[in-house]
Design an enzyme around this catalytic site. Structure first.
Site: not given
Length: 557
Positions: A198, A370
């Protein structure tokens, strides 16, 4: 446990979405003659996609090789990881693997779209081992804003291919949000061949603010509120929703939900035990008015979980269920992306005009879903991959993540920056990027899947910018004469009453073209219409510098 079954020959890694964008995750991994799909997400339309509801990846390559597809492996329950699953399953047959909550959300999505198809669902967890002919697949717990998030690990004879899904590291979280650091380290020690990780916050230095700090800030802010508190958040941010429930219980306030997507996902997660809710905390939205204003909190989202849309409607007194009242306190528990900043600014202005008190976010204590730079480096250092592929992010984020990988010791020549459709091929000796498969967007408008293409979007832009111009003529082809018209109709082009001279000139031009066509030995209808388009377009552009869509209508008697 030996998870490698046999010597593999060829590996192909193909992103069909999720690169060059923060959404629409879909990554294909092929090991010998078996294909595995990692996530199948959607994204919501960009501003120029007029009338489009959602966007999913183009899976033509998967359809062409559907005999090889062994399963769809899902990392978590957000739309950009699972939103395309029901559309994929309408075109291919494959079992679906995911955590208990993820599978529950998929089943609800299939019911909502009325996809009547038998699907094999496999609920997996941190301990599961799925065995296939060429590989075995395991999973590891990660932390995200939704519970039961997993990373996927495909064990090959060259090492593991690891897809992290979306993740962060937060030591204040536990239970369904806790990462399995021990297992991640073990996977790294056993050998990671390729890591797909990610990249969303790869440009943001440091670490995320711990979630318990966010909850403390919210509690302090909510304590000072005198009237109703309206919290705007993403329907999929279960951490934030749980925090609001915790605070409401401490402040003796009732909680009500406003938004169908929120109610649906919350209901599924609650039945599965993913929310800790004190008794009698929740009330229906239609009962909010029965309580004193200082005893309620409303958690609001809009269509498709879009939080700002509902707030804007409420501020303008246009919401069907509830609107802003003077003295309401509003808290935006969201992260403003670049394309949302203007919308949020306008909404804040509307809220102020409606008499709401906007509780400001403390910019120093923001928590993303994130991992930031140091968290991404921690993942890299635990996995120690031979090859690295930054995914889930815009290209500049992928580049930033590639730089972090280089700093963490990955050979720069073994870092691959890819776009949708790129094929990373490993033949047992070398990893190469020299092939491409069909990839792109499939636009969904209502129940139509892929029937809105670039030409339709172009027409919608044309209509939105310059309007439409219709010329109607009725002919008697036998006697070669005009019996009615030309009649000019215009919408969104010019104000008719102030442009009578221009419309009259256009009318005469149409008459000239039609009469000339009628004099030909053979009447060519298509040529007559094309001449009308060309000459009227030229006339209108010279007069207005605009190019409306021109539609000639010729009927016969």
């Amino acid at each position: 446990m030996n998870l490698v079954k046999k010597k593999n020959k060829n590996i192909r890694i193909i992103p069909l979405g999720g690169v060059g964008e923060i959404a629409k995750n879909m990554y294909i991994v092929e090991v010998d003659d078996e294909m595995f799909m990692l996530d199948a997400g959607l994204k919501f339309p960009e501003d120029e996609m007029l009338g489009i509801d959602i966007v999913i990846p183009d899976i033509q390559y998967v359809i062409e090789n559907k005999h090889k597809l062994k399963g769809i492996f899902l990392t978590h329950g957000h739309e950009h990881a699972i939103g395309a699953v029901s559309y994929v399953l309408e075109q291919v047959d494959a079992p679906v693997y995911g955590s208990k909550l993820t599978i529950g959300l998929i089943k609800e999505n299939m019911r909502a779209r009325q996809v009547d198809k038998k699907v094999r669902y496999y609920v997996v967890n941190n301990e599961s081992v799925m065995r296939f002919k060429s590989v075995n697949i395991t999973f590891f717990n990660t932390t995200h804003s939704i519970p039961d998030s997993l990373g996927v690990c495909i064990h090959t004879s060259y090492g593991a291919i690891v897809y992290t899904g979306e993740f962060k590291f937060d030591q204040s979280l536990h239970g369904h949000y806790a990462p399995d650091l021990k297992k991640m380290a073990e996977i790294g020690d056993e050998g990671v061949f390729a890591l797909l990780s990610d990249s969303t916050e790869a440009e943001k230095p440091g670490y995320n603010t711990p979630e318990n700090v966010i909850e403390s800030h919210m509690f302090d802010a909510f304590t000072k509120a005198q009237g109703r508190i309206i919290v705007s958040c993403y329907a999929s941010n279960f951490i934030r929703i749980q925090q609001v429930l915790n605070i409401a219980s401490r402040l003796n306030r009732k909680v009500s939900f406003l938004g169908r997507s929120l109610e649906s996902s919350f209901s599924i997660a609650r039945k599965m035990g993913y929310f800790d809710i004190p008794k009698d905390l929740l009330i229906p939205i239609n009962e909010v008015e029965n309580y004193p204003k200082n005893e309620v909190i409303i958690i609001a989202t809009g269509m498709q979980g879009e939080p700002v849309e509902a707030l804007s409607q409420m501020a303008q007194n246009k919401h069907k269920i509830m609107n802003i009242q003077r003295g309401d306190s509003v808290f935006l528990a969201i992260t403003a992306s670049a394309n949302m900043e203007v919308i949020i600014g306008d909404t804040l202005n509307e809220l102020a005009r409606a008499g709401a008190i906007v509780i400001p976010n403390n910019k120093k204590i923001h928590a993303s879903s994130h991992g930031c730079m140091e968290e991404l480096k921690l993942m890299l250092n635990m996995m120690k991959p031979e090859y690295f592929i930054p995914v889930q992010g815009e290209f500049k984020m992928q580049i930033a993540h590639a730089k972090l990988a280089s700093e963490a010791g990955v050979d720069a020549e073994k870092i691959f920056l890819v776009e949708s459709g790129d094929v990373i091929n490993f033949d047992g000796n070398d990893m190469t990027l020299n092939e491409k498969v069909n990839a792109g967007n499939v636009l969904i408008d209502g129940i139509g899947v892929g029937d809105v293409g670039n030409i339709v979007l172009r027409d919608r832009h044309l209509l939105a910018e310059d309007g439409i111009f219709i010329a109607v003529v009725t002919l008697d082809p036998k006697n070669r004469r005009i019996v009615a018209g030309p009649e000019i109709q215009s919408r969104g082009f010019v104000y008719v009453r102030e442009s009578e001279a221009l419309l009259k000139e256009a009318e005469e031009k149409v008459r000239e073209i039609v009469e000339a066509g009628l004099q030909e030995k053979r009447i060519e209808w298509s040529e007559m219409k094309q001449n009308m388009r060309d000459q009227i377009s030229k006339l209108l552009f010279e007069s207005t510098r605009r190019r409306p869509m021109i539609i000639p209508v010729i009927s016969e008697i």
